[in-house]
Scaffold this active site. Structure first.
Site, mmCIF file in Angstrom:
data_model
loop_
_atom_site.group_PDB
_atom_site.id
_atom_site.type_symbol
_atom_site.label_atom_id
_atom_site.label_comp_id
_atom_site.label_asym_id
_atom_site.label_seq_id
_atom_site.Cartn_x
_atom_site.Cartn_y
_atom_site.Cartn_z
ATOM 1 N N ALA A 121 0.809 -1.229 0.000
ATOM 2 C CA ALA A 121 0.000 0.000 0.000
ATOM 3 C C ALA A 121 0.836 1.270 0.000
ATOM 4 C CB ALA A 121 -0.957 -0.014 1.186
ATOM 5 N N ASP A 129 -1.828 -6.008 -20.035
ATOM 6 C CA ASP A 129 -1.416 -6.445 -21.373
ATOM 7 C C ASP A 129 -2.587 -6.308 -22.354
ATOM 8 O OD1 ASP A 129 1.170 -7.451 -20.320
ATOM 9 O OD2 ASP A 129 -0.169 -8.779 -19.217
ATOM 10 N N HIS A 153 1.773 -13.672 -17.606
ATOM 11 C CA HIS A 153 2.084 -12.239 -17.662
ATOM 12 C C HIS A 153 3.608 -12.108 -17.644
ATOM 13 C CE1 HIS A 153 2.273 -7.991 -16.968
ATOM 14 N NE2 HIS A 153 2.987 -8.198 -15.878
HETATM 15 P P1 NAI Z 1 6.815 -0.728 -5.293
HETATM 16 O O1 NAI Z 1 8.166 -1.207 -4.923
HETATM 17 O O2 NAI Z 1 6.611 0.712 -5.574
HETATM 18 O O3 NAI Z 1 5.800 -1.140 -4.158
HETATM 19 C C1 NAI Z 1 5.758 -2.410 -3.641
HETATM 20 C C2 NAI Z 1 5.377 -2.274 -2.193
HETATM 21 O O4 NAI Z 1 5.189 -3.592 -1.688
HETATM 22 C C3 NAI Z 1 6.467 -1.602 -1.338
HETATM 23 O O5 NAI Z 1 5.890 -0.551 -0.583
HETATM 24 C C4 NAI Z 1 6.935 -2.742 -0.452
HETATM 25 O O6 NAI Z 1 7.354 -2.305 0.838
HETATM 26 C C5 NAI Z 1 5.674 -3.597 -0.369
HETATM 27 N N1 NAI Z 1 5.909 -4.957 0.096
HETATM 28 C C6 NAI Z 1 6.984 -5.754 -0.084
HETATM 29 N N2 NAI Z 1 6.810 -6.923 0.555
HETATM 30 C C7 NAI Z 1 5.593 -6.875 1.126
HETATM 31 C C8 NAI Z 1 4.841 -7.778 1.927
HETATM 32 N N3 NAI Z 1 5.344 -8.960 2.270
HETATM 33 N N4 NAI Z 1 3.623 -7.392 2.351
HETATM 34 C C9 NAI Z 1 3.113 -6.192 2.031
HETATM 35 N N5 NAI Z 1 3.782 -5.287 1.285
HETATM 36 C C10 NAI Z 1 4.998 -5.638 0.843
HETATM 37 O O7 NAI Z 1 6.316 -1.634 -6.528
HETATM 38 P P2 NAI Z 1 5.130 -1.380 -7.538
HETATM 39 O O8 NAI Z 1 5.662 -0.632 -8.704
HETATM 40 O O9 NAI Z 1 3.958 -0.864 -6.811
HETATM 41 O O10 NAI Z 1 4.881 -2.873 -8.085
HETATM 42 C C11 NAI Z 1 4.345 -3.885 -7.247
HETATM 43 C C12 NAI Z 1 4.338 -5.228 -7.970
HETATM 44 O O11 NAI Z 1 3.483 -5.222 -9.106
HETATM 45 C C13 NAI Z 1 5.692 -5.675 -8.509
HETATM 46 O O12 NAI Z 1 5.853 -7.066 -8.255
HETATM 47 C C14 NAI Z 1 5.579 -5.456 -9.999
HETATM 48 O O13 NAI Z 1 6.470 -6.285 -10.731
HETATM 49 C C15 NAI Z 1 4.136 -5.840 -10.209
HETATM 50 N N6 NAI Z 1 3.529 -5.402 -11.462
HETATM 51 C C16 NAI Z 1 2.632 -6.252 -12.074
HETATM 52 C C17 NAI Z 1 2.017 -5.927 -13.244
HETATM 53 C C18 NAI Z 1 1.040 -6.865 -13.898
HETATM 54 O O14 NAI Z 1 0.594 -6.530 -15.017
HETATM 55 N N7 NAI Z 1 0.678 -8.004 -13.356
HETATM 56 C C19 NAI Z 1 2.297 -4.640 -13.891
HETATM 57 C C20 NAI Z 1 3.207 -3.793 -13.172
HETATM 58 C C21 NAI Z 1 3.802 -4.187 -12.001
#
Ligand code: NAI
Length: 332
Positions: free
Chosen positions: A12, A159, A187
């Site tokens: 979050a 996508d 994905h």
């Molecule tokens: P971000 O790094 O900005 O945010 C991720 C957040 O998750 C951070 O605040 C982190 O502290 C938190 N986090 C880490 N471990 C955690 C846990 N065990 N419990 C709760 N929170 C935890 O990353 P962003 O850019 O928000 O991306 C998040 C994910 O979404 C990544 O894995 C990224 O690869 C994925 N993603 C998936 C897409 C899709 O189409 N399926 C598209 C774009 C991103």
């Protein structure tokens, strides 16, 4: 007014959540009349940042927000939730493939599956966004055996949205005119974007995209690779992974799960495979689905171009490999 539903967003304090929470809170996902309690989970070092996000939610003065609960405790975050956006994980960095993320991230989804199993409502709808999204969704559902497997889905909507946007740009039409672009499989870079069943509205009539574009070499070549590599292109430009568009797609995905798909339209999402279209069973594979009464159904009987069939096989094989690696990681 309806009574509030409980919606959790993990990760979050991260960048996707920053766009996603606003969409959810203003009614774009669950409806303009549906109040909600937001449960916001992140890890302990991010609690300060999360406090800032909570301040901003309050400052948005959104009438549907009946409560906001920031926490680093999955037992609190998943308590009685109706819908879960599992975003939290480590994002892909430049030059990294999703596979590299697997061992780091899959354990998070094991823990969260266990927490959902214990604390969430049994009819909770779980959308996995964190990568590798398909395999994380599979692991999450495996560790939440008391929740139906069909309630776990993985996001390939970004996508699909990218595919619609590319076709619309090519034809010089508004994106809303392009429907039923399919994403098959994982994905990841092996995903298979397919316009074989897609249509574009021309003069009030639905015309097959292939007939409108009149360039199969592009549709079966550059179009596919553009979508497959779009995430990497955004990272190269922004130095950060897609966030605004990922959040929009997560909202679209849950919106359709909640409200259903429009007549004649289908959307793509990663769901537990029943072997349809020759995909391996028991992996989370992206299929075209229709949704009614919050239940999805794989669209059957669509024709798939022979040139795409080996690609479908390859993305299925990648998912089997990911599954084997993930299960091995979870044993330790
Ligand atoms: P971000 O790094 O900005 O945010 C991720 C957040 O998750 C951070 O605040 C982190 O502290 C938190 N986090 C880490 N471990 C955690 C846990 N065990 N419990 C709760 N929170 C935890 O990353 P962003 O850019 O928000 O991306 C998040 C994910 O979404 C990544 O894995 C990224 O690869 C994925 N993603 C998936 C897409 C899709 O189409 N399926 C598209 C774009 C991103």
């Amino acid at each position: 007014m309806a009574s509030p539903i409980r919606v959790v967003v993990t990760g979050a304090a991260g960048q996707i959540a920053y766009s996603l929470i606003y969409q959810i809170a203003k009614g774009d996902v669950f409806g303009a009349d549906q109040p909600l309690v937001l449960l916001l989970l992140d890890i302990p070092p991010m609690m300060g940042v999360l406090e800032g996000v909570v301040m901003e939610i309050h400052d948005c003065a959104l009438p549907l927000v009946a409560g906001v609960v920031p926490t680093d405790d999955p037992a609190v975050a998943f308590k009685d939730v109706d819908a879960a956006f599992l975003v939290g994980s480590m994002p892909r960095k430049q030059g990294m493939e999703r596979k590299d993320l697997l061992s780091a991230n899959v354990k998070i989804f094991k823990v969260q599956g266990e927490a959902l199993d214990k604390h969430a409502k049994k009819n909770v709808k779980v959308l996995v966004v964190g990568n590798p999204a398909n395999t994380n969704a599979l692991i999450c559902s495996k560790y939440a055996p008391s929740i139906p497997r069909g309630n776990f889905t993985a996001m390939t909507r970004l996508d699909q949205n990218r595919g619609r946007a590319q076709v619309a740009a090519r034809l010089g039409v508004a994106v809303g005119k392009v429907r039923n672009v399919i994403i098959w499989g994982n994905h990841s870079a092996t995903q298979v974007p397919d316009v074989g069943s897609a249509t574009v509205e021309v003069g009030g009539k639905a015309v097959p995209v292939r007939d409108a574009v009149k360039d199969d070499a592009w549709l079966l070549g550059e179009f596919i690779t553009t979508i497959q590599k779009r995430g990497a292109a955004v990272i190269a430009a922004r130095k950060m992974s897609s966030a605004m568009s990922a959040a929009k797609a997560a909202g679209d995905h849950m919106h359709d799960l909640w409200q259903g798909t429009a007549p004649g339209e289908f959307v793509s999402m990663g769901v537990v495979s029943d072997g349809s279209y020759g995909a391996p069973k028991d992996i989370v594979f992206s299929f075209p689905v229709t949704i009614q009464n919050k239940e999805w159904k794989i669209v059957q009987g669509l024709s798939v171009d022979d040139k795409l069939k080996p690609l479908l096989e390859a993305t299925g094989s990648e998912l089997l490999e990911e599954k084997a690696e993930a299960l091995a990681v979870c044993k330790h």
